[in-house]
Write an enzyme that holds these catalytic residues in place. Structure first.
Site, PDB file in Angstrom:
ATOM      1  N   TYR A   1       0.832  -1.199   0.000  1.00 25.62           N
ATOM      2  CA  TYR A   1       0.000   0.000   0.000  1.00 25.62           C
ATOM      3  C   TYR A   1       0.872   1.256   0.000  1.00 25.62           C
ATOM      4  O   TYR A   1       0.639   2.196  -0.771  1.00 25.62           O
ATOM      5  CB  TYR A   1      -0.933   0.010   1.209  1.00 25.62           C
ATOM      6  CG  TYR A   1      -1.677   1.317   1.316  1.00 25.62           C
ATOM      7  CD1 TYR A   1      -2.740   1.604   0.470  1.00 25.62           C
ATOM      8  CD2 TYR A   1      -1.277   2.296   2.244  1.00 25.62           C
ATOM      9  CE1 TYR A   1      -3.402   2.828   0.532  1.00 25.62           C
ATOM     10  CE2 TYR A   1      -1.936   3.514   2.310  1.00 25.62           C
ATOM     11  CZ  TYR A   1      -2.989   3.780   1.456  1.00 25.62           C
ATOM     12  OH  TYR A   1      -3.619   4.992   1.508  1.00 25.62           O
TER      13      TYR A   1
ATOM     14  N   SER B   1      -2.788  13.865   7.644  1.00 26.69           N
ATOM     15  CA  SER B   1      -3.742  13.505   6.605  1.00 26.69           C
ATOM     16  C   SER B   1      -5.140  13.342   7.179  1.00 26.69           C
ATOM     17  O   SER B   1      -5.318  12.904   8.322  1.00 26.69           O
ATOM     18  CB  SER B   1      -3.299  12.183   5.969  1.00 26.69           C
ATOM     19  OG  SER B   1      -4.334  11.617   5.210  1.00 26.69           O
TER      20      SER B   1
ATOM     21  N   GLN C   1      -4.371  18.234   6.319  1.00 27.86           N
ATOM     22  CA  GLN C   1      -4.682  17.981   4.903  1.00 27.86           C
ATOM     23  C   GLN C   1      -6.139  17.562   4.781  1.00 27.86           C
ATOM     24  O   GLN C   1      -6.617  16.728   5.553  1.00 27.86           O
ATOM     25  CB  GLN C   1      -3.751  16.884   4.382  1.00 27.86           C
ATOM     26  CG  GLN C   1      -4.045  16.426   2.954  1.00 27.86           C
ATOM     27  CD  GLN C   1      -5.120  15.347   2.912  1.00 27.86           C
ATOM     28  OE1 GLN C   1      -5.300  14.625   3.873  1.00 27.86           O
ATOM     29  NE2 GLN C   1      -5.837  15.266   1.802  1.00 27.86           N
TER      30      GLN C   1
ATOM     31  N   TYR D   1      -9.725  16.990   1.935  1.00 29.76           N
ATOM     32  CA  TYR D   1     -10.376  16.955   0.634  1.00 29.76           C
ATOM     33  C   TYR D   1     -11.688  17.723   0.754  1.00 29.76           C
ATOM     34  O   TYR D   1     -12.152  18.004   1.853  1.00 29.76           O
ATOM     35  CB  TYR D   1     -10.687  15.514   0.238  1.00 29.76           C
ATOM     36  CG  TYR D   1      -9.479  14.631   0.126  1.00 29.76           C
ATOM     37  CD1 TYR D   1      -8.710  14.614  -1.041  1.00 29.76           C
ATOM     38  CD2 TYR D   1      -9.109  13.790   1.168  1.00 29.76           C
ATOM     39  CE1 TYR D   1      -7.591  13.792  -1.145  1.00 29.76           C
ATOM     40  CE2 TYR D   1      -7.993  12.963   1.070  1.00 29.76           C
ATOM     41  CZ  TYR D   1      -7.241  12.976  -0.088  1.00 29.76           C
ATOM     42  OH  TYR D   1      -6.146  12.165  -0.197  1.00 29.76           O
TER      43      TYR D   1
ATOM     44  N   THR E   1      -5.952  18.900  -0.931  1.00 23.15           N
ATOM     45  CA  THR E   1      -5.465  18.004  -1.988  1.00 23.15           C
ATOM     46  C   THR E   1      -6.448  18.028  -3.151  1.00 23.15           C
ATOM     47  O   THR E   1      -7.637  17.786  -2.959  1.00 23.15           O
ATOM     48  CB  THR E   1      -5.333  16.578  -1.447  1.00 23.15           C
ATOM     49  OG1 THR E   1      -4.379  16.582  -0.391  1.00 23.15           O
ATOM     50  CG2 THR E   1      -4.861  15.629  -2.540  1.00 23.15           C
TER      51      THR E   1
ATOM     52  N   LYS F   1      -2.472  21.404  -2.815  1.00 23.04           N
ATOM     53  CA  LYS F   1      -1.527  20.316  -3.074  1.00 23.04           C
ATOM     54  C   LYS F   1      -1.956  19.505  -4.289  1.00 23.04           C
ATOM     55  O   LYS F   1      -3.094  19.046  -4.367  1.00 23.04           O
ATOM     56  CB  LYS F   1      -1.453  19.388  -1.851  1.00 23.04           C
ATOM     57  CG  LYS F   1      -0.594  18.142  -2.042  1.00 23.04           C
ATOM     58  CD  LYS F   1      -0.371  17.410  -0.724  1.00 23.04           C
ATOM     59  CE  LYS F   1       0.330  16.086  -0.927  1.00 23.04           C
ATOM     60  NZ  LYS F   1      -0.576  15.026  -1.443  1.00 23.04           N
TER      61      LYS F   1
ATOM     62  N   HIS G   1       1.075  13.177  -5.933  1.00 22.73           N
ATOM     63  CA  HIS G   1       0.551  12.184  -5.004  1.00 22.73           C
ATOM     64  C   HIS G   1       1.471  10.959  -4.952  1.00 22.73           C
ATOM     65  O   HIS G   1       1.004   9.817  -4.901  1.00 22.73           O
ATOM     66  CB  HIS G   1      -0.871  11.778  -5.422  1.00 22.73           C
ATOM     67  CG  HIS G   1      -1.799  11.564  -4.252  1.00 22.73           C
ATOM     68  ND1 HIS G   1      -2.797  12.457  -3.921  1.00 22.73           N
ATOM     69  CD2 HIS G   1      -1.874  10.569  -3.329  1.00 22.73           C
ATOM     70  CE1 HIS G   1      -3.457  12.010  -2.861  1.00 22.73           C
ATOM     71  NE2 HIS G   1      -2.904  10.861  -2.487  1.00 22.73           N
TER      72      HIS G   1
ATOM     73  N   ILE H   1      12.137  12.661  -2.940  1.00 24.76           N
ATOM     74  CA  ILE H   1      13.253  13.099  -2.081  1.00 24.76           C
ATOM     75  C   ILE H   1      13.838  11.881  -1.369  1.00 24.76           C
ATOM     76  O   ILE H   1      13.151  11.216  -0.603  1.00 24.76           O
ATOM     77  CB  ILE H   1      12.749  14.115  -1.027  1.00 24.76           C
ATOM     78  CG1 ILE H   1      12.195  15.367  -1.685  1.00 24.76           C
ATOM     79  CG2 ILE H   1      13.848  14.416  -0.008  1.00 24.76           C
ATOM     80  CD1 ILE H   1      13.210  16.341  -2.180  1.00 24.76           C
ATOM     81  N   ARG H   2      15.099  11.584  -1.658  1.00 26.34           N
ATOM     82  CA  ARG H   2      15.733  10.429  -1.026  1.00 26.34           C
ATOM     83  C   ARG H   2      17.084  10.766  -0.404  1.00 26.34           C
ATOM     84  O   ARG H   2      17.677   9.943   0.281  1.00 26.34           O
ATOM     85  CB  ARG H   2      15.947   9.307  -2.054  1.00 26.34           C
ATOM     86  CG  ARG H   2      14.669   8.724  -2.639  1.00 26.34           C
ATOM     87  CD  ARG H   2      13.838   8.002  -1.573  1.00 26.34           C
ATOM     88  NE  ARG H   2      12.596   7.477  -2.135  1.00 26.34           N
ATOM     89  CZ  ARG H   2      11.427   8.128  -2.116  1.00 26.34           C
ATOM     90  NH1 ARG H   2      11.333   9.325  -1.568  1.00 26.34           N
ATOM     91  NH2 ARG H   2      10.347   7.574  -2.626  1.00 26.34           N
TER      92      ARG H   2
ATOM     93  N   GLY I   1       7.247  11.786   1.942  1.00 27.19           N
ATOM     94  CA  GLY I   1       6.113  10.906   2.180  1.00 27.19           C
ATOM     95  C   GLY I   1       6.568   9.522   2.606  1.00 27.19           C
ATOM     96  O   GLY I   1       6.674   9.229   3.794  1.00 27.19           O
ATOM     97  N   ARG I   2       6.907   8.679   1.624  1.00 28.72           N
ATOM     98  CA  ARG I   2       7.266   7.298   1.959  1.00 28.72           C
ATOM     99  C   ARG I   2       8.442   7.218   2.936  1.00 28.72           C
ATOM    100  O   ARG I   2       8.412   6.395   3.855  1.00 28.72           O
ATOM    101  CB  ARG I   2       7.565   6.519   0.683  1.00 28.72           C
ATOM    102  CG  ARG I   2       6.334   6.300  -0.191  1.00 28.72           C
ATOM    103  CD  ARG I   2       6.640   5.437  -1.408  1.00 28.72           C
ATOM    104  NE  ARG I   2       5.497   5.340  -2.298  1.00 28.72           N
ATOM    105  CZ  ARG I   2       5.269   6.143  -3.327  1.00 28.72           C
ATOM    106  NH1 ARG I   2       6.116   7.126  -3.606  1.00 28.72           N
ATOM    107  NH2 ARG I   2       4.195   5.989  -4.081  1.00 28.72           N
TER     108      ARG I   2
END
Lengths: 331, 331, 331, 331
Positions: free
Chosen positions: A24, A106, A128, A130, A156, A219, A243, A277-278, A297-298
């Site tokens: 996910y 979120s 955040q 909707y 968003t 966003k 996203h 971004i890593r 994010g991740r």
């Protein structure tokens, strides 16, 4: 296992998270082209390093919408943090506060926004949201965010419908029974179809504006045309975002889109970027191309998966150190 | 096994079809460069997604040569459907009718065009043909297509000789004894050499025109020069096609050729494209670049191989859903 | 094993030749970049196929320096054919004559040029030579070539020293004791160092010209400047060649160099090309870019390795068929 | 195992060095993109080979800052040679002298500069240094270099802080107890933090100038702007370098940066380059693009790891032979 760079956290999360949760978080739309492009596009950008500048003292603090953060990396809104760590968004909030940066909570959190707020009083947080079919529900969330001390609203706009993430379909992804989208529990208990309203247009920004004095950050903008419209409709900030590559596949990488958005905005509002971004040098590239701040994010989820609050702080600290070093080495 | 995207059907077909049939359907000419380029070229085209447009209601119907179809994806002419499913082209015709779209039946069908017609009365169907050495045979096919209610004639012009498909040569590909190219059984029983006429030129379009009042769609155009000639010779439609990469290798991808054909045609006739469509977003790209409709070849065969009529409907439904979602997400 | 395309012969040769022979034939200089580029460069060139032209009758014969050959593919000079097949260059000569094309015999043959001539009387043959330190030896070879009925002299100019082919160094490559460079046996029996003269310049063309009335074809030209010099020094033909990527690595692919050479030559002499031809469509590309004829090197050796004279004929026949088909499909 | 090209030495070193030493030498910053780009960028540069030039005699000697070397390849400064071979930098000095080329000894040597000097009296040597927080220490090194007969000072300017080399962090890289950074033993015995001064600016060049009459070569320049500044501050030479890709990742490859530096310098000072040299043809490319000489880093260490002084000579001899051959073949 030494946690040296963000990929180490990714490898850890892939190994230790339940497959359904990893899938996910990792999911991209369709062929995941845009998800991967977000990263590859950074690699295509090259520095022109300058030498013999005094880099003994560097100030990496910045201000976003007037609030100071310790370095230009915040936490992007992502859902379901309990899938990564039992305390969920409460850990995220605490880590962000500890590192003195901004956390965008979120709507699809597994803690209520009140719980998030209570977990880390005084932290800089945006909420955040909707726009829902049931406008009263959106309005209620705005009220609650204001009441809980959130200092910005992140709207968003790239999710009129959810993107097609093949692995989630294959896995039949749904939250385990003991987790809930708590923010929406009361508002939507009778709603059978997707609560999000695909008929939303730019005019709804005025409606949102009428509800609140909080700054509105939009966003999901990827083009100069939409950036112009966003400024024209009075938003305070723009997050260039696709996203995480989870919505329309085969659109632009965010760092590429940033360039045209920054050019169109001409400094009238702050522009941020997320996606891909890593490394600390990615942050530097985004700033050099006009972003005021980036959001991750991740990688934040990988940090949570590693050690909750502490793991997320590790991730942020690594980015901070790498960012500072990149600045020094690039002169 | 969840059938989530077209690649799932491809994997299924590869696994369950007899090797000789899979190889025949999958074959490309020579090094298969053009076959693969058809797909890669779509990936190189990027969207510029727009936000906050009302996408709550979308009409994806279109008209091709005046006939309405439920969405802009039809079935391209491919041969030997019984290799994929016992009922062969009859299943194809039923699936196309069920999904309310257009099916172009191939001369090289394993059912007669009368059988195809009878299987799905009232469906929108065009008939694909070549010009044969024996013109009377071509004329007879035109008469039969008219009599069976086909509403268009698709003249394939890129096969003066068959391309070199290495695996077919290695396999010594031929139809199993219980299958026949039924449309040609009577016409060519004494013909020893290839029935197709490599001396055909543009003037033969006039001859075909003289035989029938049905609209003539020319299939296999890849250049602006030929597009101009096609319009000048009075065809009603053009299918930009490289025969799925099965004829001349190392020509252009069809989506790239589409751009120059559309530009040359300037709206005088309808332009369609086949080759490389694997996702709903590919359909959207083709339409954005000027195609009125796209046609799918191999994916239709994979659908047949999966579950006959029902499997092909699954394929079409997935493309339809993905197409609608892409439209919404691209604004 | 069906021999369907040239790669099949390559695979056969790789499997059945002694490693030292395969390595020698396959070798490229240094990293083999140019050897591989010769092939890749063809793949980057794309056709614009035209339709509905009468391709029922095609004449693929051509003339090189006034002699007709059955199709525009000759045999490039390569050494040591006995490494591939016991009869060596005699088989090559017979296959070339059987297919009615031109064979350029190498100085480094394992048969004498007289043996080659005797093996296939009446065939069209050119003789490849270097200019040796011992000019008398070169002169003697010219005389023998004339006497044996060779109809052209191909002067190789890209080998002042041999390129560095790593595998040959590792293998300590040398001919087995029962094979000899027969053409040079008498001339160089006392020569300890490389017999080739690295001090050769353009003026030596005049010297060679003074020795013979045979046409002189210069092999190894890769730039417009050298093409201009070649024409200025009165050669009758130019073979654009990088010695199969065996000399200077990281120079241009021959098909790319062909374009600038043809442009510089402006039709004053015939231009040919070798290197990287693997399919009939490659031949068509070379001709479309201005070559009068192409020559194949390694594929001829693979053919020999497969079945000697017969195998080489197979290779030529496949190229011929593919070339004719490509012409038809490209219109 | 035949040592035919530099990759053979690399493979040997990878196999036989302790992992921690191999990793240290091989390390690049972050994703190692720049380290690898140094090599890839050479491959993108193509020769235009010219023919029929007299290449029987070639003079490959050159002069750097007035001193003749036997061919334009020197030894770049790298640290810790005892990790590769017990005798460390003494072997390096001997090999360089034997091959009559220039060795730039690193401050971070495992032998003192006096030991290095004594090992190979009369060899051409430059000394590489940083500017330390403790200026007296730098001054002392300059004095010792002068006293030991070094003929140039190479000031490295791309290391205000050390780059992030992930494997070194994972390995917890440090010298084994029996090795020491001998040059710095006395000067920094009480220094706890990094001895290098990140506040150094261009003005410090003047300070260094005031200490010594030796020529100053600045190492680490990658842009035309810094090249202009270097010339303006009176240095005698510039080494275009990115520290082997060990400092800022995702900057330019050195061979690409060389072009703009050479253009900016317009011959006012000598320009050299290091990074990515793996073949003699790379040397030729660098010289064709304006470098006076190149320096090798890792390949020298591989040579040491293979057989100490003798192995390094092998490496240099291979480069020399390849360079000479490339010159001949390129005309």
């Amino acid at each position: 296992m030494a946690m040296v760079c963000l990929s180490d956290f990714e490898a850890y999360a892939k190994k230790y998270l339940p497959k359904i949760a990893w899938d996910y978080f990792a999911a991209g739309a369709d062929d995941c082209t845009t998800r991967d492009e977000n990263i590859l596009a950074y690699k295509r950008i090259r520095f022109r390093p300058r030498m013999l500048r005094d880099v003994s003292v560097m100030d990496i603090r910045t201000k976003i919408l007037g609030s100071e953060i310790s370095f230009p990396v915040g936490i992007a809104p992502t859902g379901f943090h309990q899938l990564a760590w039992p305390d969920g968004e409460k850990s995220t909030a605490r880590a962000a506060r500890a590192m003195n940066t901004c956390y965008i909570a979120s709507t699809y959190s597994t803690c209520t926004l009140e719980e998030i707020s209570a977990a880390a009083p005084g932290g800089l947080r945006w909420f955040q949201l909707y726009i829902h079919r049931n406008r009263a529900a959106s309005q209620q969330l705005v009220r609650r965010a204001e009441a809980s001390g959130f200092q910005g609203l992140v709207l968003t706009v790239d999710l009129p419908y959810a993107g097609k993430r093949r692995d989630d379909v294959r896995n039949g992804f749904r939250l385990p029974p003991h987790m809930k989208v708590k923010n929406l529990e009361r508002a939507f208990e009778v709603c059978k179809m997707s609560p999000l309203d695909p008929s939303v247009t730019w005019n709804d920004i005025y409606w949102l504006r009428s509800l609140t004095c909080l700054p509105i950050i939009i966003k999901g903008i990827l083009t100069r045309e939409d950036a112009e419209l966003a400024v024209g409709h009075g938003v305070q900030g723009i997050i260039v975002s696709n996203h995480g590559g989870r919505q329309l596949d085969e659109g632009p990488a965010t760092i590429d889109a940033l360039v045209e958005v920054v050019e169109a905005v001409r400094g009238r509002v702050e522009v941020y970027v997320d996606g891909g971004i890593r490394k600390g040098s990615d942050v530097l590239k985004a700033l050099a191309l006009g972003a005021k701040c980036v959001f991750i994010g991740r990688p934040a989820l990988w940090g949570l998966a590693y050690k909750g609050e502490e793991g997320l702080q590790d991730v942020l600290r690594i980015l901070q150190d790498e960012f500072r070093l990149s600045m020094a080495l690039a002169g």
